[in-house]
Design an enzyme around this catalytic site. Structure first.
Site, PDB file in Angstrom:
ATOM      1  CB  CYS A 125      -0.902  -0.002   1.230  1.00  0.00           C
ATOM      2  SG  CYS A 125      -2.276   1.181   1.072  1.00  0.00           S
ATOM      3  CB  CYS A 127      -1.810   4.904   3.393  1.00  0.00           C
ATOM      4  SG  CYS A 127      -1.809   3.331   4.249  1.00  0.00           S
ATOM      5  CB  CYS A 135      -4.469   3.686  -0.043  1.00  0.00           C
ATOM      6  SG  CYS A 135      -4.855   3.557   1.723  1.00  0.00           S
ATOM      7  CE  LYS A 200      -7.595  -1.372   4.710  1.00  0.00           C
ATOM      8  NZ  LYS A 200      -6.217  -1.015   4.353  1.00  0.00           N
ATOM      9  NE  ARG A 210      -6.536   4.693   9.032  1.00  0.00           N
ATOM     10  CZ  ARG A 210      -7.775   4.919   8.620  1.00  0.00           C
ATOM     11  NH1 ARG A 210      -8.413   6.001   9.037  1.00  0.00           N
ATOM     12  NH2 ARG A 210      -8.364   4.079   7.805  1.00  0.00           N
ATOM     13  NE  ARG A 222      -6.542   4.722   5.094  1.00  0.00           N
ATOM     14  CZ  ARG A 222      -5.562   5.612   5.012  1.00  0.00           C
ATOM     15  NH1 ARG A 222      -5.559   6.492   4.036  1.00  0.00           N
ATOM     16  NH2 ARG A 222      -4.599   5.625   5.915  1.00  0.00           N
ATOM     17  CD  GLU A 238     -14.246  -4.636  -3.604  1.00  0.00           C
ATOM     18  OE1 GLU A 238     -13.303  -5.205  -4.178  1.00  0.00           O
ATOM     19  OE2 GLU A 238     -14.416  -3.400  -3.644  1.00  0.00           O
ATOM     20  CE  LYS A 253      -7.152  -3.880   7.822  1.00  0.00           C
ATOM     21  NZ  LYS A 253      -6.193  -3.121   7.098  1.00  0.00           N
ATOM     22  CE1 TYR A 318      -0.746  -5.185  14.607  1.00  0.00           C
ATOM     23  CE2 TYR A 318      -3.143  -5.408  14.628  1.00  0.00           C
ATOM     24  CZ  TYR A 318      -1.990  -4.911  14.042  1.00  0.00           C
ATOM     25  OH  TYR A 318      -2.066  -4.149  12.904  1.00  0.00           O
TER      26      TYR A 318
HETATM   27  C1  PBG Z   1      -2.805   0.124   4.954  1.00  0.00           C
HETATM   28  C2  PBG Z   1      -3.361  -0.704   6.069  1.00  0.00           C
HETATM   29  C3  PBG Z   1      -4.127  -0.301   7.168  1.00  0.00           C
HETATM   30  C4  PBG Z   1      -4.291  -1.430   7.965  1.00  0.00           C
HETATM   31  C5  PBG Z   1      -3.666  -2.493   7.308  1.00  0.00           C
HETATM   32  N1  PBG Z   1      -3.107  -2.020   6.127  1.00  0.00           N
HETATM   33  C6  PBG Z   1      -4.622   1.028   7.589  1.00  0.00           C
HETATM   34  C7  PBG Z   1      -5.687   1.707   6.841  1.00  0.00           C
HETATM   35  O1  PBG Z   1      -6.233   1.206   5.858  1.00  0.00           O
HETATM   36  O2  PBG Z   1      -5.955   2.855   7.241  1.00  0.00           O
HETATM   37  C8  PBG Z   1      -4.997  -1.489   9.293  1.00  0.00           C
HETATM   38  C9  PBG Z   1      -4.573  -2.601  10.197  1.00  0.00           C
HETATM   39  C10 PBG Z   1      -4.979  -2.449  11.613  1.00  0.00           C
HETATM   40  O3  PBG Z   1      -5.752  -1.559  11.995  1.00  0.00           O
HETATM   41  O4  PBG Z   1      -4.492  -3.260  12.405  1.00  0.00           O
HETATM   42  N2  PBG Z   1      -3.731   0.545   4.014  1.00  0.00           N
END
Ligand code: PBG
Length: 332
Positions: A125, A127, A135, A200, A210, A222, A238, A253, A318
């Site tokens: 990504c 971002c 992104c 997502k 973030r 986003r 999707e 996710k 995590y």
């Molecule tokens: C990057 C990305 C994000 C997460 C995973 N890849 C952040 C977002 O989309 O803002 C979030 C993962 C998490 O919150 O643990 N695009």
């Protein structure tokens, strides 16, 4: 007695709950360390292991510390890590994401040369690398899809060159899986797998991430590329689209607030499904546990079991490292 009445009396579901051993025999869903992927934040520097305030037990690590962590995870039996880079500089085009000596590229090379038994996955990504925090490429306040695809494909190829086993595009650009598959194949990386962040959702559960990765968008949000929280049928579209484009693994996710989406995807598709139990899900448990309001281990196990029961084959969490230790009966 009528047969139907007799059945009512004879069936007693509590019989198999009488002892721990019986319960063990009939448990339908069991989470194992081998289901889990540990996400890791990697940053510049040496001997740095900086705890993320909102995510106790999660660190931004320099590459040397990451290698130690990877060795430990391998030893604990965690099969995979998912790497997120925190670059020291950002620009409009997110060039740190696809530079051959970028933070993730160097991290992958280091882990691959020192740890043989771990699957290395990388987040693909822009971002964390763009000055505006979106992104993709931004023009006139709009995130442009097709120009961004080229950069995502370059990023994925640079990760594959460094030795990544699985690349995981998370930008939610249309056709990102197809663009990456084509670029990988053209560059001789047909064995590198793609895990699409297929469904997502635009979620407030990403807040702590973030903060951890310094990747909040500088303007707007986003929602023009990530999915609307109300849409389960669209999530299936999707996922279907990513499978058609060649995704080897599809993802839902966040996980906990979207278990219905995982379950529906499971009943519809045979492709392996990953669920990402995101930063906010972790922080909620950690915060309540630190107040003594809940039992951290028990809640973590219950949540992971729910995600697996819903139908996930792979859980990105995590808690992976801690779960592996708990399974061994170690205190942490
Ligand atoms: C990057 C990305 C994000 C997460 C995973 N890849 C952040 C977002 O989309 O803002 C979030 C993962 C998490 O919150 O643990 N695009």
């Amino acid at each position: 007695m009528m047969l139907r009445e007799r059945e009512k009396i004879v069936v007693r579901l509590r019989r198999l709950r009488r002892s721990g051993q019986l319960r063990k025999l009939v448990r339908e869903t069991r989470v194992s360390t081998s289901d889990l992927v540990q996400p890791i934040f990697v940053r510049e520097g040496e001997k740095v292991r900086e705890e993320v305030e909102q995510m106790p037990g999660v660190y931004r690590m320099s590459i040397d510390m990451l290698v130690d962590e990877a060795k430990e995870l391998e030893e604990l039996g965690v099969p995979a890590i998912l790497l997120f880079g925190i670059p020291s500089a950002k620009d409009e085009r997110g060039s740190g994401a696809y530079s051959s000596d970028g933070i993730v590229q160097r991290a992958v090379r280091a882990v691959k040369s020192e740890v043989s038994g771990l699957v290395v996955m990388t987040d693909v990504c822009l971002c964390q690398y763009t000055s505006h925090g979106h992104c993709g490429i931004v023009a006139n306040g709009v995130v442009l899809n097709d120009i961004t695809l080229e950069l995502l494909a370059r990023t994925a190829v640079s990760h594959a060159e460094a030795g990544a086993d699985v690349v995981a595009p998370s930008a939610m650009m249309d056709h990102q899986v197809a663009a990456i598959r084509e670029a990988l194949d053209n560059e001789g990386f047909s064995d590198v797998a793609i895990m699409g962040y297929s469904a997502k959702f635009a979620s407030s559960f990403y807040g702590p991430f973030r903060e951890a990765a310094y990747s909040a968008p500088a303007f707007g949000d986003r929602r023009s590329y990530q999915m609307d929280m109300g849409n389960a049928r669209e999530a299936l579209r999707e996922i279907e689209q990513d499978i058609r484009e060649g995704a080897d693994i599809v993802m839902v996710k966040p996980a906990l607030a979207y278990l219905d989406v995982i379950a529906r995807a499971r009943s519809r598709f045979s492709t392996p499904i990953a669920a990402y139990s995101v930063s906010g899900e972790y922080s909620l448990i950690k915060a309540a546990a630190s107040k003594g309001w809940i039992d951290e281990r028990a809640i973590a196990l219950e949540v992971l079991t729910a995600i697996k029961r819903a139908g996930a084959d792979i859980i990105i969490t995590y808690f992976a490292r801690d779960f592996a230790r708990w399974q061994r009966g170690e205190d942490i």
